[in-house]
Design a protein around this motif. Structure first.
Motif: not given
Length: 397
Positions: A371-382, A384-393
């Motif tokens: 279950i923790c692996a599934s949650w970690t996977g969702l966080l990893l994918y999330l 990849t989505l928000v990283a360009p916004l949080l780290l624009p440079n």
């Protein structure tokens, strides 16, 4: 080692079953040694593989080019390496049982958790690459067929995910019981819905145009798969139809001629297939993304072959292209095989923990790890989505 024919031969060896035999046994209770032979053999085989690769992982630390004498060991001396592996395997079968299986179980849990994360990382990379390639082909050829293909597979994966959720509720929950399973299914479904919504938000699309529902649908389906694996280890017969207590009289006869072990079930078979596919994927394909490739490469990459060298290679003659820098990290390569060895060990034994007085126990440890692996996977994918916004440079192309 789990096949009845091999188990019956192992049973005849005097040193593997010296605790006494011939009793009726109850799964999830006391098990005769004969019924555990395959399980114990798998543990020792996979321990030998993990020890072999861990030895080479330490040996290959900081190998930067083929000029290093250790590089010759990596790429040659196959007879001696097989001889070492056979020696470790034979020695593993002479390890006294005692606490070995119990301790090695926890090594397997930790290693499998890390390997599940590697599988998730590969899946995320595969989903992004797939979506990016088909979008590029649709734009280059000005064809709607590629968009239709993306829509079809996205719809298919979401349909399979919804079907999986329904089946999990039907087979792994009961009215007025199995509250843990209901929470896990409902929470993972909610998280998948949230991730799918985030993937199509306008700000995410502006920062990362290649983001889409195809990736989200693949991650959603894999999350439901890992949830299924987790629920198949719930130690409650009412909430787990795969628990090894489903025989009519609750017993199974153990002995040198007639005994049964039922380690194989649907989650184990599907998990083994996914393991093989991920192994083939990482073996045959290099990622389109530098960040993923950096996991398997050193800082010093080999130079591009010049025309003369390319001609030599095209003529079928071998060329050492690692004299200036290895093309992948030898040490990390073997470390991945260590994790793969313990992961396949846990998969083949259904994540059952050997207990005192020859028990085989399905524990909540395996459930929480998955279950923790599934949650970690969702966080990893999330991420990849928000990283360009949080780290624009930073460059996330």
């Amino acid at each position: 080692m789990l096949s009845p024919g091999v188990e019956s031969q192992l049973y005849k060896l005097p040193w593997v079953c010296n605790e006494g035999t011939g009793s009726h046994v109850v799964l999830q209770g006391h098990i005769d040694c004969g019924s555990l032979l395959g399980h114990r053999a798998v543990y020792r085989m996979c321990f030998a593989m993990a020890a072999f690769f861990f030895l080479f992982s330490l040996l290959m630390v900081c190998v930067r080019s083929s000029r290093d004498p250790r590089a010759a060991i990596q790429n040659g001396f196959w007879f001696f390496k097989f001889l070492i592996f056979v020696g470790i395997t034979v020695g593993a079968f002479y390890i006294p049982d005692g606490c070995f299986s119990n301790i090695w179980f926890y090594f397997g849990v930790v290693g499998s958790f890390i390997f599940l994360l590697i599988q998730l990382l590969l899946l995320i990379d595969f989903a992004h690459s797939w979506n990016q390639r088909w979008l590029c082909k649709a734009e280059e050829r000005d064809s709607r067929a590629w968009y239709a293909g993306l829509f079809f597979f996205t719809l298919l994966f979401y349909a399979l995910s919804i079907t999986a959720v329904a089946l999990l509720f039907v087979y792994y929950t009961q009215p007025g019981a199995c509250y843990e399973g209901k929470v896990f299914i409902g929470l993972n479904l909610t998280l998948c819905v949230c991730v799918s919504i985030v993937a199509v938000l306008p700000k995410i699309q502006d920062a990362q145009p290649n983001s889409g529902l195809l990736q989200a649908s693949i991650i959603t389906l894999y999350t439901m798969f890992v949830t299924w694996l987790a629920l198949s280890n719930v130690p409650d017969q009412k909430c787990n139809p795969h628990l090894l207590t489903h025989f009519g009289n609750g017993t199974v006869l153990a002995g040198p001629e007639g005994y049964e072990t039922h380690w194989w079930d649907a989650p184990s078979i599907v998990g083994l297939v996914v393991f093989i596919l991920c192994t083939v994927f990482i073996s045959l394909r290099s990622s389109d993304h530098r960040q993923v490739n950096s996991l398997m490469q050193t800082e010093e990459c080999p130079p591009v072959l010049d025309a003369t060298q390319q001609q030599v290679v095209s003529e079928g003659r071998a060329f050492d292209n690692e004299q200036d820098g290895v093309t992948y990290s030898y040490s990390f390569f073997h470390l991945c095989l260590v994790l793969a060895s313990v992961h396949i060990m846990m998969t083949l034994t259904n994540w059952y923990r050997p207990g005192e007085t020859r028990k085989m126990i399905s524990t909540w440890t395996a459930v929480w790890v998955k279950i923790c692996a599934s949650w970690t996977g969702l966080l990893l994918y999330l991420w990849t989505l928000v990283a360009p916004l949080l780290l624009p440079n930073r460059d996330f192309s």
